[in-house]
Every structure is written in C-alpha cells, then in structure tokens.
Motif scaffolding. Sequence first.
Motif, mmCIF file in Angstrom:
data_model
loop_
_atom_site.group_PDB
_atom_site.id
_atom_site.type_symbol
_atom_site.label_atom_id
_atom_site.label_comp_id
_atom_site.label_asym_id
_atom_site.label_seq_id
_atom_site.Cartn_x
_atom_site.Cartn_y
_atom_site.Cartn_z
ATOM 1 N N SER A 1 50.361 30.070 55.596
ATOM 2 C CA SER A 1 50.020 31.492 55.390
ATOM 3 C C SER A 1 51.138 32.234 54.588
ATOM 4 C CB SER A 1 49.831 32.124 56.871
ATOM 5 O OG SER A 1 49.058 31.826 57.674
ATOM 6 N N THR A 2 52.643 31.703 54.874
ATOM 7 C CA THR A 2 53.462 32.286 53.905
ATOM 8 C C THR A 2 53.240 31.850 52.482
ATOM 9 O OG1 THR A 2 55.110 32.011 55.666
ATOM 10 C CG2 THR A 2 56.016 32.217 53.602
ATOM 11 N N ILE A 3 52.803 30.705 52.331
ATOM 12 C CA ILE A 3 52.568 30.084 50.914
ATOM 13 C C ILE A 3 51.285 30.745 50.117
ATOM 14 C CG2 ILE A 3 51.728 27.951 49.624
ATOM 15 C CD1 ILE A 3 53.134 26.156 51.673
ATOM 16 N N VAL A 4 50.596 30.905 50.913
ATOM 17 C CA VAL A 4 49.358 31.697 50.346
ATOM 18 C C VAL A 4 49.852 33.385 50.171
ATOM 19 C CG1 VAL A 4 46.883 32.535 50.560
ATOM 20 C CG2 VAL A 4 47.695 30.286 51.330
ATOM 21 N N SER A 5 50.088 34.007 51.064
ATOM 22 C CA SER A 5 50.458 35.610 51.213
ATOM 23 C C SER A 5 51.744 35.799 50.261
ATOM 24 C CB SER A 5 50.549 35.942 52.436
ATOM 25 O OG SER A 5 51.646 35.169 53.354
ATOM 26 N N ILE A 6 52.447 35.014 50.151
ATOM 27 C CA ILE A 6 53.738 35.165 49.406
ATOM 28 C C ILE A 6 53.320 35.615 47.992
ATOM 29 C CG2 ILE A 6 54.561 33.176 48.556
ATOM 30 C CD1 ILE A 6 56.956 35.408 50.191
ATOM 31 N N PHE A 7 52.165 35.196 47.447
ATOM 32 C CA PHE A 7 51.492 35.576 46.037
ATOM 33 C C PHE A 7 51.704 37.195 45.824
ATOM 34 C CE2 PHE A 7 48.234 36.091 43.435
ATOM 35 C CZ PHE A 7 48.513 35.517 42.253
ATOM 36 N N THR A 8 51.266 37.718 46.977
ATOM 37 C CA THR A 8 50.838 39.188 47.049
ATOM 38 C C THR A 8 52.180 40.002 46.855
ATOM 39 O OG1 THR A 8 50.739 39.446 49.264
ATOM 40 C CG2 THR A 8 48.750 38.775 48.268
ATOM 41 N N LEU A 9 53.272 39.365 47.843
ATOM 42 C CA LEU A 9 54.580 40.144 47.589
ATOM 43 C C LEU A 9 55.108 39.960 46.143
ATOM 44 C CD1 LEU A 9 56.042 39.163 50.948
ATOM 45 C CD2 LEU A 9 54.854 41.157 50.324
ATOM 46 N N GLY A 10 54.863 38.646 45.421
ATOM 47 C CA GLY A 10 55.433 38.626 44.184
ATOM 48 C C GLY A 10 54.553 39.436 43.396
ATOM 49 N N GLY A 11 53.665 39.667 43.628
ATOM 50 C CA GLY A 11 52.660 40.657 42.883
ATOM 51 C C GLY A 11 52.994 41.859 42.648
ATOM 52 N N LEU A 12 53.367 42.376 44.034
ATOM 53 C CA LEU A 12 53.716 43.839 44.171
ATOM 54 C C LEU A 12 55.279 43.984 43.536
ATOM 55 C CD1 LEU A 12 53.664 46.506 45.701
ATOM 56 C CD2 LEU A 12 54.694 45.579 47.619
ATOM 57 N N THR A 13 56.159 43.017 43.635
ATOM 58 C CA THR A 13 57.308 42.986 42.924
ATOM 59 C C THR A 13 57.158 43.173 41.198
ATOM 60 O OG1 THR A 13 58.365 41.936 44.569
ATOM 61 C CG2 THR A 13 59.793 41.902 42.637
ATOM 62 N N GLY A 14 56.317 42.297 40.960
ATOM 63 C CA GLY A 14 56.015 42.411 39.332
ATOM 64 C C GLY A 14 55.239 43.830 38.982
ATOM 65 N N ALA A 15 54.571 44.460 39.740
ATOM 66 C CA ALA A 15 53.824 45.401 39.440
ATOM 67 C C ALA A 15 54.793 46.612 39.503
ATOM 68 C CB ALA A 15 52.867 46.262 40.545
ATOM 69 N N MET A 16 55.662 46.652 40.255
ATOM 70 C CA MET A 16 56.909 47.746 40.151
ATOM 71 C C MET A 16 57.749 47.698 39.029
ATOM 72 S SD MET A 16 58.022 47.471 44.016
ATOM 73 C CE MET A 16 57.270 48.174 45.473
ATOM 74 N N ILE A 17 57.926 46.607 38.351
ATOM 75 C CA ILE A 17 58.546 46.668 37.279
ATOM 76 C C ILE A 17 57.876 46.284 35.803
ATOM 77 C CG2 ILE A 17 60.754 45.669 38.347
ATOM 78 C CD1 ILE A 17 59.976 42.908 37.154
ATOM 79 N N GLY A 18 56.445 45.944 35.985
ATOM 80 C CA GLY A 18 55.623 45.611 34.712
ATOM 81 C C GLY A 18 55.412 46.760 33.783
ATOM 82 N N GLY A 19 55.204 48.053 34.487
ATOM 83 C CA GLY A 19 54.838 49.089 33.938
ATOM 84 C C GLY A 19 55.834 49.553 32.694
ATOM 85 N N THR A 20 57.246 49.181 33.156
ATOM 86 C CA THR A 20 58.201 49.696 32.237
ATOM 87 C C THR A 20 58.572 48.900 31.230
ATOM 88 O OG1 THR A 20 59.980 48.545 33.500
ATOM 89 C CG2 THR A 20 59.360 50.820 34.469
ATOM 90 N N LEU A 21 58.053 47.476 31.023
ATOM 91 C CA LEU A 21 58.367 46.751 30.145
ATOM 92 C C LEU A 21 57.122 46.491 29.179
ATOM 93 C CD1 LEU A 21 59.704 44.122 32.777
ATOM 94 C CD2 LEU A 21 60.888 45.624 31.491
ATOM 95 N N LYS A 22 56.899 47.175 28.186
ATOM 96 C CA LYS A 22 56.089 47.344 27.043
ATOM 97 C C LYS A 22 56.267 46.048 26.232
ATOM 98 C CE LYS A 22 53.755 50.158 25.280
ATOM 99 N NZ LYS A 22 52.284 50.270 25.252
ATOM 100 N N GLY A 23 55.270 45.277 26.117
ATOM 101 C CA GLY A 23 55.434 44.302 25.155
ATOM 102 C C GLY A 23 55.934 42.986 25.858
ATOM 103 N N THR A 24 55.729 42.934 27.097
ATOM 104 C CA THR A 24 56.352 41.774 27.976
ATOM 105 C C THR A 24 55.537 40.659 28.121
ATOM 106 O OG1 THR A 24 55.971 43.023 30.159
ATOM 107 C CG2 THR A 24 58.097 43.255 28.919
ATOM 108 N N LEU A 25 54.466 40.673 27.637
ATOM 109 C CA LEU A 25 53.320 39.608 27.875
ATOM 110 C C LEU A 25 53.801 38.194 27.793
ATOM 111 C CD1 LEU A 25 49.990 41.293 26.963
ATOM 112 C CD2 LEU A 25 50.423 40.417 29.241
ATOM 113 N N LEU A 26 54.648 38.036 26.227
ATOM 114 C CA LEU A 26 55.285 36.799 25.987
ATOM 115 C C LEU A 26 56.320 36.417 26.859
ATOM 116 C CD1 LEU A 26 55.258 37.145 22.193
ATOM 117 C CD2 LEU A 26 53.800 35.660 23.613
ATOM 118 N N THR A 27 57.340 37.381 27.103
ATOM 119 C CA THR A 27 58.343 36.920 28.058
ATOM 120 C C THR A 27 57.849 36.573 29.305
ATOM 121 O OG1 THR A 27 59.468 38.513 26.777
ATOM 122 C CG2 THR A 27 60.639 38.012 28.815
#
Length: 505
Positions: A74-100
């Motif tokens: 369950s941890t292996i499967v659900s940890i993906f969502t916690l990573g996604g939440l972390t990414g969403a919190m920083i993703g909107g501030t990083l314009k042009g970060t698709l390559l990085t």
Amino acid sequence: MNADEGRAESKTELPNKSLLLAVCAAGIGGTFQYGYNISVINAPTAYVQDFINQTWSKRYQTQISDDGLTLLWSTIVSIFTLGGLTGAMIGGTLKGTLLTNNIFAFLAALLMGLSYPTGLFELLIIGRFISGLNAGISICVQPLYLGEIAPTSLRGAMGMGTSIFITGGIFTGQVIGLRELLGKEEYWPILLSTTCIPAFLQLLILPWFPESPRYLLIDKGDEEGCKKALKQLHGIADCDGEREDIEKERNNLSGLQAKKPWELFADRSLRWQVLTIILLNAAQQLNGINAIYFYAGYVFKQSGIPTDKIPYATVGTGACECITALTCGMLIDCLGRKVLIMGGYTLMAICCILFTLTLTFQEASPVVPYLSMVCVFAFILSFGLGPGGVTNILTTELFTQNSRPAAYMLAGSVNWSSFFFIGLVFPFIVLGLKQYCFLVFLVICCLVIIYIFLVVPETKNKTFLEIQNEFQSSKKRQIERQPDATNSYGSPKLDNRRMIKCSLL
C-alpha cells in the motif's frame, strides 16, 4: 485587423503543424507520465509482493506477516500521491520546468530498476515517490504551457491535450503490462523502469519549441521573443490578433506582481474563481471514477469473463477513456466547456443510480451482470467527456497571467490531496455501504451540477480578460440585486442619486 476579427477568422482554421508538435512534445513527458505511472503499477502486483516476501525472508530469516506485506505494498502504491502533492506545491512556481522535470523521471526509473538486483524494496518506495513528484510538477506546468501557447479559438482543444495524454498514459501502461509484452514475472523491474522512455522522447523534441508567448511578453518583457514564438506556433497570418490580446492583458496587469497561492484567498475579486477550482478539482477525484475502477474487476468476473482475460477487459476501459478524451477535444470548442462538464456530471449521476441497482440485483437475472458492465463503460465515457478534460482547462481560463501559476499550485494540491483522501477512505466506505457507496457519489455529482449551473460562466472563444470581466460583472449584478441597506433608525438608506435629487428639490 483587431483581435475580435482575428479570432473570428481563426475559428475555421486548424492548428498549424508546429503547434500540434509542441502539444505532443509537452504531453509525452508531461501528463502522459501521470497516467502511465498510475496504471503500470497494477500489472506486477503479485510479482512485487513475492519480491518483498523473499527479500524480507533473506534479510530477517522469517516470513513477513500478511498485514506487514499489505502495508508495504500500500505504501509503494500510495506514496505516488504524496509525491504528486509535493510536486504540485512547487510546480506552479517553476515556469518552463518541463525539461528539468525529466531528471526526476530518470532517477525514479533507475531506482525502481535497481530494486530487484540489489534486493532493496525500499528503492521502490523512493522511486514511486519521485515518480509522483515528476507527475505533480508536470500536471501543473503542462496545462499552464498548453493554455498559454494556444490561440483563443483553439484553447479548449489544445487544453484537452492534458486529458488525452493522461488517458493515453493509462492505456499504454495497461497494454505494456500484458503478459505478451512486459507482464511476465522476470520483466517487472524493466516494466517499472520504462518511465524513462517518455522523458527521453521529450528531451529530444521539446527543446525545438519556444517558451509560452504570454510568459515571454508579460513576465519577461521580451517583445522580440514573443513575436518569434507566435510566428512559430500560430503562423504569420494569425499572430497579430493573439499579440493584441496579450498586449491588452499586459497593460491590464501593469504594475501587478505574480501572486502566491495564499494571496489568492485574500483577493476578493478572485473569490469565486478560487472557490470554483477548489470544488471542481476535489470533485474530479471524489465523483466515483476511482470506485468504478475498484468494482470493474468484480463486474467483469460476474459477467463470465475468465480471470486470466480480465486484464484485456481492463485495457478496454483504458481505450474507452482515450476515445472519449479525443471526442471531447473535438467537441469542446463547438459545444463549450459548461455544456460538456455539466453533461458529463449529469450522465455520471444517472450511471450511479443504475450501477447501484444492477449491483444490488446482481443475482436476479443472467442479464444483470452485463448491464453492470455497460454501466462501467458508460461511467468512464461520461467522466472523460466532461470532468476528466474540462476541469484543467477551466483552471487555465479563469485566471490571468499574474495569478494563473498560483491557481495551478492550488488546484494541483487540492486534486492530489483528494486523490490521497479517496484512496485512504474509499475501502472503509465500501466496507460500510457496499454497492450503496455510489449514492454518496450521486450526491457529489448533483451538487457540482448545481454549482456549475449557477456560478461558472461559459468561457468558449473568450480572452482571459473577457472571462475575468464576466466574473466581476456577475458580482456587481449580485450586489445590485441586494435590498437597500437601512440606516441606524431603521429607515431605508437613500442612494447617492436619490439624495442629490432630494437636495435639488
């Protein structure tokens, strides 16, 4: 030629080749990864659990308990969502970060691929978290990029690229996980490592395309760069009208700084927009689509499909989502956003009722299991037709340049939090309510329909400024409809025009 004339002329034109390629380049390493990593983990479930069991035995000279194995999986499967939440919190501030962002995809692929030869199942947990981080950033940045490079008349169709690549990723993960490809036991480390392939393709293709013209002109003040980007993406004939729209938006935002997510709550002019994206992104995960996938295997088995053939039926659900996303992309600039998202939720509400009935009377007739299977596909079609695709587009369209990145951070955080919440709570809902859990989703769908009907305007063929002005004008109309306030003596308070008239008399 003014902007309105330019938009009118471009309505019948198809996007040029460069624009389509830019959408594909952004999508293949963007939201495709989100869909792919959601589905690809399902195929090797039994093999990964065996690997954990064997590793635990070698390491501790004892068998892992069933509860311990379930917890680790369950941890292996659900940890993906916690990573996604972390990414969403920083993703909107990083314009042009698709390559990085592809660095995370390569790192995740490496860790998950090395887990078996090193005998470290902990690498799977870390790799899945990093995969989620990659997906969280991409699901914020890619729709932002697509919404800003698209012409106004094609913004809906281009924005559907987000949904099309998510469903394409889900479908691809289901197909590659079949036994005929990488679904055998000896191939599961390779299967989980294939997340590096879309990242590699994006690194090859995306550098050939420019940054968003809006970002170049409004955020960077690069007029020449904006002009070149518009010519490459829109063609020489269509770039003047779009340039005018961008100039108007820049003039309107002159002197304003980019907002932070918490500043959106303090801005009363954005109150309804913020409330709208919070509700729609929460509803996108809480509307029952995850419950449908949960019950799909049971329904297929009850319909007489052999257990070893159920993965092929599951691939059919992925293909169904892809077809619906493509259909929505073709219809959205014709029918409009409001019609599609309300229609999608309406059909989902009807499916909730029918699915509850068919699950309740599953043993009443040999025909009923087949009706349940029809409901599964109908619900998935309805989701893809409206909520699955339109939600992300509205997040782009309801905000202007200085508040849009913050809005995507907020929307992404709500979406991932709701994803994690439903994954955590849904098993208990099913345990308590069984098939009647769909009545909960019915209520959610109905409430969302009412809210959209009353609050959300149609955004088709409107510039970002026009949409913002429509929200502000609707707010003014609400204020004007309120009854006159009373003074401290309880008498009606005269407005300025009436007071001036009285003084003249």
